[in-house]
Design an enzyme around this catalytic site. Structure first.
Site, mmCIF file in Angstrom:
data_model
loop_
_atom_site.group_PDB
_atom_site.id
_atom_site.type_symbol
_atom_site.label_atom_id
_atom_site.label_comp_id
_atom_site.label_asym_id
_atom_site.label_seq_id
_atom_site.Cartn_x
_atom_site.Cartn_y
_atom_site.Cartn_z
ATOM 1 N N GLY A 58 0.785 -1.236 0.000
ATOM 2 C CA GLY A 58 0.000 0.000 0.000
ATOM 3 C C GLY A 58 0.812 1.279 0.000
ATOM 4 N N LEU A 79 -7.980 -9.316 -11.351
ATOM 5 C CA LEU A 79 -8.654 -8.724 -12.509
ATOM 6 C C LEU A 79 -10.007 -8.177 -12.084
ATOM 7 C CD1 LEU A 79 -8.155 -11.124 -15.566
ATOM 8 C CD2 LEU A 79 -7.392 -8.755 -15.317
ATOM 9 N N ASN A 83 -5.469 2.318 -12.996
ATOM 10 C CA ASN A 83 -4.454 1.434 -12.396
ATOM 11 C C ASN A 83 -3.066 2.002 -12.635
ATOM 12 O OD1 ASN A 83 -3.408 -0.991 -11.205
ATOM 13 N ND2 ASN A 83 -2.946 -1.761 -13.250
ATOM 14 N N HIS A 134 0.968 0.563 -13.103
ATOM 15 C CA HIS A 134 1.724 -0.665 -13.340
ATOM 16 C C HIS A 134 3.206 -0.325 -13.475
ATOM 17 C CE1 HIS A 134 2.396 -4.772 -14.634
ATOM 18 N NE2 HIS A 134 3.207 -4.283 -15.556
HETATM 19 C C1 GRF Z 1 3.232 -1.158 -7.534
HETATM 20 O O1 GRF Z 1 4.484 -1.407 -8.117
HETATM 21 C C2 GRF Z 1 2.171 -1.013 -8.581
HETATM 22 O O2 GRF Z 1 2.640 -0.448 -9.765
HETATM 23 C C3 GRF Z 1 1.767 -2.437 -8.843
HETATM 24 O O3 GRF Z 1 1.833 -3.064 -7.593
HETATM 25 C C4 GRF Z 1 2.768 -2.382 -6.761
HETATM 26 C C5 GRF Z 1 2.039 -2.015 -5.506
HETATM 27 O O4 GRF Z 1 2.891 -1.479 -4.526
HETATM 28 N N1 GRF Z 1 0.484 -2.504 -9.485
HETATM 29 P P1 GRF Z 1 2.264 -0.843 -3.220
HETATM 30 O O5 GRF Z 1 1.328 -1.877 -2.598
HETATM 31 O O6 GRF Z 1 1.512 0.398 -3.622
HETATM 32 O O7 GRF Z 1 3.418 -0.533 -2.328
#
Ligand code: GRF
Length: 196
Positions: free
Chosen positions: A12, A92, A107, A109
């Site tokens: 998070g 998903l 989202n 990524h």
């Molecule tokens: C991040 O790298 C995000 O891009 C991916 O999952 C990771 C989550 O990290 N979807 P966090 O839980 O926000 O620290």
């Protein structure tokens, strides 16, 4: 203020960046709910520490995705949430939420999509011997990291760089980029004609 819900499955840290940006007045959003498919995850602890309501569920307790998404959708409606912000949500999104929030699910990524979608985008870039990777913010559709791209930031991979170092720099880019892009989306939306 745009009412949002943030979806997490793990640490998070992106949720924290969004909480901090909202607190500092840099993001005109009210985080009404944090949703998680992992009841014990640290993202939920962060939400609770910030005094944000949470909704945690174990997908295994439901026969189908549509069943738990109906529960989520009901709560989101009660709270008048307008945008769903995925931040490390490792699942998903199904048709129940996609149909109710068209172009309203976003989202982040850790790669320059369409490269390295799905799990462990950072590890995939390292394994490919890439010299650069990055971060993508995109709208969510029914595919795995396939929705329309909103913004990207490039991150160079230094020769011989290890995972910890790259991961740290990618996360730093995410924590900068995500609140900034969300702010732009929420601000621009107010100027779109015909939008409630
Ligand atoms: C991040 O790298 C995000 O891009 C991916 O999952 C990771 C989550 O990290 N979807 P966090 O839980 O926000 O620290």
């Amino acid at each position: 203020m745009t009412k949002i819900a943030v979806f997490v499955s793990g640490n998070g840290s992106n949720l924290q960046a969004i909480i901090d940006a909202a607190r500092q007045g840099e993001l005109p959003a009210a985080i009404e709910l944090v949703v998680s498919d992992r009841p014990g995850c640290y993202g939920l602890t962060r939400a609770q520490s910030a005094g944000i309501a949470t909704l945690a569920f174990n997908p295994k307790d439901f026969k189908a995705k549509g069943h738990y998404e109906e529960l989520i959708a009901k709560r989101l409606k009660e709270l008048e949430v307008k945008y769903l912000v995925l931040a490390g949500y490792m699942r998903l999104v199904g048709s129940v939420l996609l149909e109710r929030y068209p172009r309203r699910i976003i989202n982040i990524h850790p790669s320059l999509l369409p490269l390295y979608p799905g799990k462990d985008g950072i590890g995939q870039a390292l394994a490919a011997g890439a010299s650069e990777t990055g971060v993508t913010v995109h709208y969510v559709d029914e595919g795995i990291d396939t929705g329309p791209i909103i913004a990207q930031e490039r991150v160079v991979i230094f020769p011989g760089e290890g995972r910890d170092s790259l991961e740290q720099r990618i996360h730093a880019a995410e924590h900068r980029l995500y609140p900034m892009i969300l702010r732009q989306i929420f601000q621009e939306e107010k100027t779109w004609p015909g939008v409630r």
